[in-house]
Every structure is written in structure tokens, then in C-alpha cells.
Design a protein around this motif. Structure first.
Motif, PDB file in Angstrom:
ATOM      1  N   VAL A 380      83.208  37.188  52.641  1.00 50.45           N
ATOM      2  CA  VAL A 380      82.443  35.903  51.616  1.00 50.45           C
ATOM      3  C   VAL A 380      81.148  36.121  52.390  1.00 50.45           C
ATOM      4  O   VAL A 380      80.961  35.886  53.428  1.00 50.45           O
ATOM      5  N   GLN A 381      80.078  35.900  51.382  1.00 51.49           N
ATOM      6  CA  GLN A 381      78.495  35.956  51.648  1.00 51.49           C
ATOM      7  C   GLN A 381      78.368  34.615  51.302  1.00 51.49           C
ATOM      8  O   GLN A 381      78.440  34.326  49.905  1.00 51.49           O
ATOM      9  N   VAL A 382      77.761  33.800  52.224  1.00 49.96           N
ATOM     10  CA  VAL A 382      76.955  32.485  51.850  1.00 49.96           C
ATOM     11  C   VAL A 382      75.750  32.455  52.148  1.00 49.96           C
ATOM     12  O   VAL A 382      75.156  32.945  52.941  1.00 49.96           O
ATOM     13  N   GLY A 383      75.181  31.959  51.294  1.00 54.12           N
ATOM     14  CA  GLY A 383      73.529  31.784  51.131  1.00 54.12           C
ATOM     15  C   GLY A 383      72.820  32.717  50.454  1.00 54.12           C
ATOM     16  O   GLY A 383      71.687  33.012  50.985  1.00 54.12           O
ATOM     17  N   GLY A 384      73.225  33.243  49.495  1.00 56.40           N
ATOM     18  CA  GLY A 384      72.421  34.196  48.775  1.00 56.40           C
ATOM     19  C   GLY A 384      72.592  35.621  49.361  1.00 56.40           C
ATOM     20  O   GLY A 384      73.216  35.899  50.297  1.00 56.40           O
ATOM     21  N   PRO A 385      71.631  36.650  48.791  1.00 60.65           N
ATOM     22  CA  PRO A 385      71.673  37.914  49.222  1.00 60.65           C
ATOM     23  C   PRO A 385      71.037  38.225  50.647  1.00 60.65           C
ATOM     24  O   PRO A 385      71.414  39.262  51.084  1.00 60.65           O
ATOM     25  N   LEU A 386      70.622  37.044  51.226  1.00 56.97           N
ATOM     26  CA  LEU A 386      70.213  37.131  52.613  1.00 56.97           C
ATOM     27  C   LEU A 386      71.061  36.302  53.506  1.00 56.97           C
ATOM     28  O   LEU A 386      70.789  36.321  54.786  1.00 56.97           O
ATOM     29  N   GLY A 387      72.214  36.023  52.794  1.00 56.14           N
ATOM     30  CA  GLY A 387      73.324  35.321  53.682  1.00 56.14           C
ATOM     31  C   GLY A 387      74.252  36.080  54.423  1.00 56.14           C
ATOM     32  O   GLY A 387      74.475  37.604  54.010  1.00 56.14           O
ATOM     33  N   ALA A 388      74.859  35.683  55.668  1.00 57.65           N
ATOM     34  CA  ALA A 388      75.738  36.469  56.291  1.00 57.65           C
ATOM     35  C   ALA A 388      77.091  36.739  55.709  1.00 57.65           C
ATOM     36  O   ALA A 388      77.533  35.992  54.602  1.00 57.65           O
ATOM     37  N   TYR A 389      77.776  37.920  55.991  1.00 58.15           N
ATOM     38  CA  TYR A 389      79.025  38.102  55.494  1.00 58.15           C
ATOM     39  C   TYR A 389      80.200  37.657  56.566  1.00 58.15           C
ATOM     40  O   TYR A 389      79.921  37.833  57.626  1.00 58.15           O
ATOM     41  N   PHE A 390      80.811  36.753  56.097  1.00 60.39           N
ATOM     42  CA  PHE A 390      81.890  36.095  56.936  1.00 60.39           C
ATOM     43  C   PHE A 390      83.341  36.769  56.692  1.00 60.39           C
ATOM     44  O   PHE A 390      83.864  36.741  55.644  1.00 60.39           O
ATOM     45  N   ASP A 408      75.960  32.748  63.476  1.00 61.00           N
ATOM     46  CA  ASP A 408      75.148  33.693  62.890  1.00 61.00           C
ATOM     47  C   ASP A 408      74.975  33.561  61.518  1.00 61.00           C
ATOM     48  O   ASP A 408      74.901  34.929  60.811  1.00 61.00           O
ATOM     49  N   GLY A 409      75.215  32.445  60.712  1.00 56.28           N
ATOM     50  CA  GLY A 409      75.289  32.529  59.491  1.00 56.28           C
ATOM     51  C   GLY A 409      74.313  31.412  58.872  1.00 56.28           C
ATOM     52  O   GLY A 409      73.620  30.713  59.903  1.00 56.28           O
ATOM     53  N   LEU A 410      74.141  31.275  57.659  1.00 55.11           N
ATOM     54  CA  LEU A 410      73.149  30.020  57.216  1.00 55.11           C
ATOM     55  C   LEU A 410      73.966  29.830  55.688  1.00 55.11           C
ATOM     56  O   LEU A 410      74.655  30.614  55.064  1.00 55.11           O
ATOM     57  N   ILE A 411      73.902  28.447  55.523  1.00 55.92           N
ATOM     58  CA  ILE A 411      74.349  27.750  54.246  1.00 55.92           C
ATOM     59  C   ILE A 411      73.326  28.153  53.107  1.00 55.92           C
ATOM     60  O   ILE A 411      73.651  28.297  51.881  1.00 55.92           O
ATOM     61  N   GLY A 412      72.096  28.106  53.257  1.00 57.57           N
ATOM     62  CA  GLY A 412      71.237  28.372  52.150  1.00 57.57           C
ATOM     63  C   GLY A 412      71.167  27.418  51.261  1.00 57.57           C
ATOM     64  O   GLY A 412      71.308  26.232  51.299  1.00 57.57           O
ATOM     65  N   THR A 480      63.570  43.450  65.038  1.00 54.84           N
ATOM     66  CA  THR A 480      62.044  43.488  64.484  1.00 54.84           C
ATOM     67  C   THR A 480      61.691  42.796  63.391  1.00 54.84           C
ATOM     68  O   THR A 480      61.209  41.792  63.371  1.00 54.84           O
ATOM     69  N   MET A 481      62.575  42.636  62.267  1.00 52.38           N
ATOM     70  CA  MET A 481      62.341  41.798  61.298  1.00 52.38           C
ATOM     71  C   MET A 481      62.852  40.468  61.439  1.00 52.38           C
ATOM     72  O   MET A 481      62.243  39.768  60.818  1.00 52.38           O
ATOM     73  N   LYS A 482      63.723  40.355  61.980  1.00 53.69           N
ATOM     74  CA  LYS A 482      64.059  38.812  62.368  1.00 53.69           C
ATOM     75  C   LYS A 482      63.150  37.955  62.993  1.00 53.69           C
ATOM     76  O   LYS A 482      62.789  36.783  62.529  1.00 53.69           O
ATOM     77  N   PHE A 483      62.498  38.629  63.946  1.00 53.98           N
ATOM     78  CA  PHE A 483      61.437  37.922  64.833  1.00 53.98           C
ATOM     79  C   PHE A 483      60.046  37.995  64.447  1.00 53.98           C
ATOM     80  O   PHE A 483      59.180  37.295  64.888  1.00 53.98           O
ATOM     81  N   GLY A 484      59.788  39.139  63.658  1.00 52.44           N
ATOM     82  CA  GLY A 484      58.306  39.676  63.292  1.00 52.44           C
ATOM     83  C   GLY A 484      57.901  39.234  62.028  1.00 52.44           C
ATOM     84  O   GLY A 484      56.936  39.239  61.553  1.00 52.44           O
ATOM     85  N   SER A 485      58.750  38.879  61.105  1.00 50.81           N
ATOM     86  CA  SER A 485      58.736  38.675  59.630  1.00 50.81           C
ATOM     87  C   SER A 485      57.856  37.369  59.301  1.00 50.81           C
ATOM     88  O   SER A 485      57.997  36.398  60.096  1.00 50.81           O
ATOM     89  N   GLY A 491      62.831  38.139  57.501  1.00 50.58           N
ATOM     90  CA  GLY A 491      63.464  37.423  58.598  1.00 50.58           C
ATOM     91  C   GLY A 491      64.854  37.151  58.526  1.00 50.58           C
ATOM     92  O   GLY A 491      65.488  37.175  59.448  1.00 50.58           O
ATOM     93  N   PHE A 492      65.475  36.938  57.243  1.00 54.41           N
ATOM     94  CA  PHE A 492      66.869  36.493  56.968  1.00 54.41           C
ATOM     95  C   PHE A 492      67.622  37.745  56.674  1.00 54.41           C
ATOM     96  O   PHE A 492      68.902  38.115  56.584  1.00 54.41           O
ATOM     97  N   THR A 493      66.829  38.960  56.111  1.00 50.90           N
ATOM     98  CA  THR A 493      67.589  40.135  55.901  1.00 50.90           C
ATOM     99  C   THR A 493      68.513  40.722  56.762  1.00 50.90           C
ATOM    100  O   THR A 493      69.555  41.244  56.540  1.00 50.90           O
TER     101      THR A 493
END
Length: 518
Positions: A380-390, A408-412, A480-485, A491-493
Motif C-alpha cells: 500500500v502506497q500512502v502519500g502519493g507518488p512520493l509516499g512509502a510502500y507499506f 519511514d513513511g508519510l501521510i501526505g 543524496t537526494m533525501k538530504f540534498g534536494s 527529497g521524498f522520492t
């Protein structure tokens, strides 16, 4: 008494044939010589029952659905104008299990009222929040919103009251309220439902925000893919202006607030607040570096409140019922209700408003009914295309901001997309990188280049080229993307990519071609 027939004009219902049903109902009324009023209401959000036609009877409204044009003649033969039984009969709408179990605060009127009838809106409790707001000081309004615990429903979950107080305390000759209606996440439709089904609640919320912060002008930034929402909001703003809900004297008070609708050009990154501001100003939508914060220097360099549709639409009930009433719902630091949008491979898709705290498993299995295919739920992906898969192992996670962050997820924007066991999670991870590469505004290197390299690395992994090396490389890229974007797009990809990799490792180690042939 002239019968009233409710046929949704909501985009979701239209996509399922509501316009053809309305046409068939009109033709049948004409053929039988029956005078009736057809109301094009919004959807109640039970999309598996759309088009859901309702009729007002002496004992209350009765629903039928999903109705096809071929059902209309037999509906009339069965006496549906008086609630007669038919194979599509559902009974009282608020007794339908999917709707009966909800806690509807923000969506209380959605699907119930005529979206463009201000009289209907007021008859169902509308404008009470604004009436209370014009009777107290801006600081007291901000205090109420702060004490309610309302947080941004657009993704970040930032406390709404703190944002408003920052703008209130910032001196300027002009301030703005900007509504972010650029709802671009996959599986989300709550903003659109409000704008099409209860537009006055958004207008009321924006007017309250304006009075609370000293802003006199508001803008609703709607994505171009929502033509029906744009049309309804424009008409609603005109109606509100004509009767003094908007203008130089809001509800006859000394407060001035007006607003207008602006249409975006379809860039996903314009859902990020600073890129949205650039687009509103007529520039290319690119992310701005912070500071300064929009609350200090936002639209045209002036203090600006930027809130999501649902955040603003939740304010009227807070100002009507009080902060304590709203705060009584929810859990931990996640207060109030959240409109959960259930989509993807699911048996009962739709919008489900409930207090924070339900588990992900309850939402997917009990409310959503599992997969539409009948196969096991894989992710289940929660939070759109940038959300984590649970995975199912995390289905005991409570639906609240902190609980999801801890995993390590987000509601978005609270969109839930369900996948069955046929889903290839390596392909889903690649899609996340490709999506980021296509939608990147290009301003920062980690997002612009990192996502492009990510697609290449995952393609090599799919071809089984030095798999362990590719996994290490994509992990480093994500870090790198998470902390440098510069913003959440880059950052959420990493959330969907790394969650897919961590929870479904077997999908990232494809069977070598030679072995598959054997």
C-alpha cells in the motif's frame, strides 16, 4: 410538493456515467409528464456506488446505485420518486455502511447539498464559523485554530495556527491567502470533491484566514486538469461576492476580503508552495530557496498564508464548534479528522473521513474491502507518488503523522493506493525515479540529476547487471537526494524507492536470464 432528484455532477461520478443517467432521468420525466427538480450535487465519496441517485421523500432521502441509464425506466416503474424498492435500492444514504461509519466534519455537506446554493449551505450550518470570526479579534481566531491542533492536510503536517500567527505578526501594507488546490498526488481527490461538492466551505475558510491574519486578497490555485472544479469555484466566488460574504465588508463587518480563481499549467512541482507562488506571479514554476519563508515574503514579496484546500475547509467547523470540539478527535499530535482517499486495486474505492488513529490494516481490509481482484494485498502506497510502500507487516501502523514518520513513511495528502501480489516493486521504484526526473523543476542537482541516474541504475538492476553494486548505488543516490534536494520532490522520492527495496528485496534481485530459460 415537487420531487427533488439528486444526481452527482462530481467529476468522479461523471466519469462513471452520471451525465448519461441525468439525461435519461430528464427524458423519462418528460415522457411521463412528471415535474421534478434535478439537483446536481457533489459525490458523497462512495465511488463504488456511483452514479448514486438520491430522491427526497417524505421520510428522508433514499439512494439508488450504481445506476445505469438502462435502469432509469424500471426505477420509475418501481416508484423510486417515493423510495420504492428496486435492484439498485440502497436505502437511506447515511445508513450505507461505508458512509455510516465515518466522522464527517469537513465533508459534512459534500454530496448532501446543492453546491451552488448559498441558502442550502446556510441551512446546513454554513457561515456560522465566519459569523463567529468577524465578532472576535484576529488574535483570538488564530488562538482558536492553534488550540484545535489543526495541521496542514496537504502533506507536511505543519501546525496551521503557527503559520497564521507568523503572518499576523508580520507588518506589511498587503497580505495574501493562497489556497493550494494543485492536487497532483496519485490516488487523491479530496480537494476536488470539496471544490465541486461544497465550494462555499472553502470560501468561508479562506475568508476566516484573511480576517485572522490581516490579508485582504485570496487566490485559489487549481490544477488545469480540474475543469469542473474551476467552473464551480468561479461561480461560487461570484455568488459569495454578490451577497457580501466576500468584498469590502465581509458579512457587514469592517473586514475586507476578496478572492479569485487561478488555473495552473499542469506542473506537479507547483504543488510545492514556493513554486506555486512563482507560477501565480506569472513565472516558470520553480522552487525558491528558504529563507525567507512565504509567511514573511511570499506572493509578490508580501506575507502570505499558503494552505491546502482541506486545511482551509476544516477551519469553519473549528470556528463554529470550537477548538476543544475539533481537538477531541484524533490521537497524539494528530488532531481532528482526515479525509482518507482509498484507491488503486481495491474493492471499495472512495473518500473516508475519520479521526486520526485507525490502523492501515483497518482502512485497507475493513473499509476498502481488500483488493478488487481478490488476490492478496502486497503493498500500500500512502502519500502519493512520493509516499512509502507499506507491506502487510506494517498494517498495524496507526494513521497519524508521527506513527508513519517512525516507520519511514508519510501521510501526505492521505491518498492510499493498494497493490495486489502481482505488482513488481522494482518497476514501482523505477516509476518513482522516472516521475521525479520528468516533474523536476531542474533547479537543484540532487533532484534533476539524481533521479535521472536513478532510472539508469534501476534499469541495470532489472537487467541483472551487477545487482549488488546497483543496489548500493541506488541507496547512495537516495541518501543524496533525501538530504540534498531543495524541496520535497527530490527529497521524498527516496521514500517509495527505499521502502520498496527494503520491504520487497526479492523483487530487486531478478532471476538471471539463463536460469529463467532452464
Amino acid at each position: 410538493m415537487i420531487p427533488r432528484i439528486y444526481i452527482p455532477g462530481d467529476s468522479g461520478a461523471l466519469a462513471l456515467g452520471a451525465e448519461k443517467v441525468a439525461k435519461a432521468v430528464r427524458a423519462e420525466l418528460a415522457e411521463r409528464g412528471i415535474e421534478a427538480k434535478i439537483v446536481r450535487n457533489g459525490s458523497r465519496g462512495a465511488y463504488f456506488l456511483e452514479p448514486m441517485v438520491e430522491v427526497a421523500t417524505a421520510t428522508g432521502r433514499v439512494a439508488y446505485g450504481p445506476v445505469k441509464p438502462s435502469d432509469v425506466k424500471s426505477l420509475f416503474d418501481c416508484g423510486f420518486l417515493t423510495g420504492g424498492h428496486h435492484k439498485r435500492w440502497l436505502g437511506a444514504p447515511d445508513k450505507i455502511p461505508f458512509l455510516a461509519r465515518q466522522t464527517r466534519l469537513t465533508f459534512a455537506r459534500c454530496g448532501v447539498t446543492d453546491p451552488l446554493s448559498l441558502d442550502h449551505y446556510k441551512a446546513h450550518g454554513g457561515l456560522k464559523g465566519l459569523q463567529n470570526a468577524v465578532a472576535i479579534t484576529p488574535a483570538d481566531i488564530v488562538k482558536q485554530v492553534t488550540e484545535s491542533g489543526l495541521r496542514g492536510r496537504g502533506g507536511a503536517g505543519f501546525p496551521t495556527g503557527i503559520k497564521w500567527k507568523t503572518v499576523l505578526d508580520t507588518s506589511a501594507d498587503r497580505k495574501y491567502i493562497v489556497c493550494n488546490a494543485d492536487e497532483g498526488d496519485s490516488g487523491t481527490f479530496a480537494d476536488r470533491m470539496i471544490m465541486e461538492g461544497d465550494p462555499f466551505v472553502l470560501i468561508e475558510g479562506m475568508a476566516i484566514a484573511g480576517i485572522a491574519t490581516g490579508a485582504t486578497k485570496g487566490f485559489i490555485y487549481i490544477r488545469s486538469e480540474y475543469p469542473h472544479a474551476v467552473a464551480v469555484m468561479q461561480k461560487a466566488v461570484e455568488i459569495a461576492r454578490k451577497v457580501g460574504v466576500l468584498g469590502v465588508n465581509v458579512l457587514g463587518s469592517p473586514n475586507s476580503f476578496d478572492m479569485e480563481v487561478r488555473v495552473g499549467a499542469g506542473a506537479y512541482v507547483c504543488g510545492e508552495e514556493t513554486a506555486l507562488l512563482d507560477s501565480l506571479e506569472g513565472k516558470r514554476g520553480q522552487v525558491r530557496a528558504k529563507p525567507p519563508l512565504p509567511a514573511h515574503k511570499g506572493l509578490f514579496g508580501k506575507p502570505t498564508v499558503i494552505n491546502n484546500v482541506i486545511s482551509l475547509a476544516s477551519v469553519p467547523v473549528i470556528m463554529d464548534k470550537g477548538a476543544a470540539f475539533y481537538k477531541d478527535f484524533g490521537t497524539g499530535r494528530s488532531r481532528g479528522t482526515i479525509p482518507i482517499q482509498i484507491a488503486g486495486n481495491v474493492k471499495y474505492p472512495g473518500l473516508y473521513e475519520a479521526a486520526f488513529g485507525m490502523t492501515l490494516g483497518e482502512i485497507v481490509d475493513d473499509i476498502g474491502g481488500g483488493t478488487a481482484t481478490g488476490r492478496p494485498v502486497k503493498a500500500v502506497q500512502v502519500g502519493g507518488p512520493l509516499g512509502a510502500y507499506f507491506p502487510r507487516a506494517l498494517f498495524d501502523t496507526p494513521f497519524d503523522y508521527e506513527a508513519f514518520a517512525a516507520k519511514d513513511g508519510l501521510i501526505g495528502h492521505a491518498g492510499i493506493v493498494v497493490f495486489d501480489d502481482s505488482a513488481d516493486m522494482l518497476k514501482q521504484a523505477r516509476f518513482a525515479m522516472e516521475f521525479c526526473a520528468i516533474e523536476s523543476c531542474g533547479k537543484c542537482t540532487p533532484c534533476r540529476i539524481g533521479s535521472t541516474r536513478g532510472v539508469e541504475v534501476l534499469d541495470r538492476l532489472a537487467q541483472n547487471v551487477e545487482p549488488e553494486k546497483q543496489i548500493a548505488l541506488v541507496t547512495d543516490l537516495c541518501n543524496t537526494m533525501k538530504f540534498g534536494s531543495l524541496c520535497a520532490l527530490g527529497g521524498f522520492t527516496p521514500y517509495p524507492v527505499m521502502s520498496a527495496l527494503n520491504h520487497f528485496p526479492d523483487d530487486f534481485r531478478p532471476t538471471p536470464v539463463a536460469e529463467a530459460a532452464e
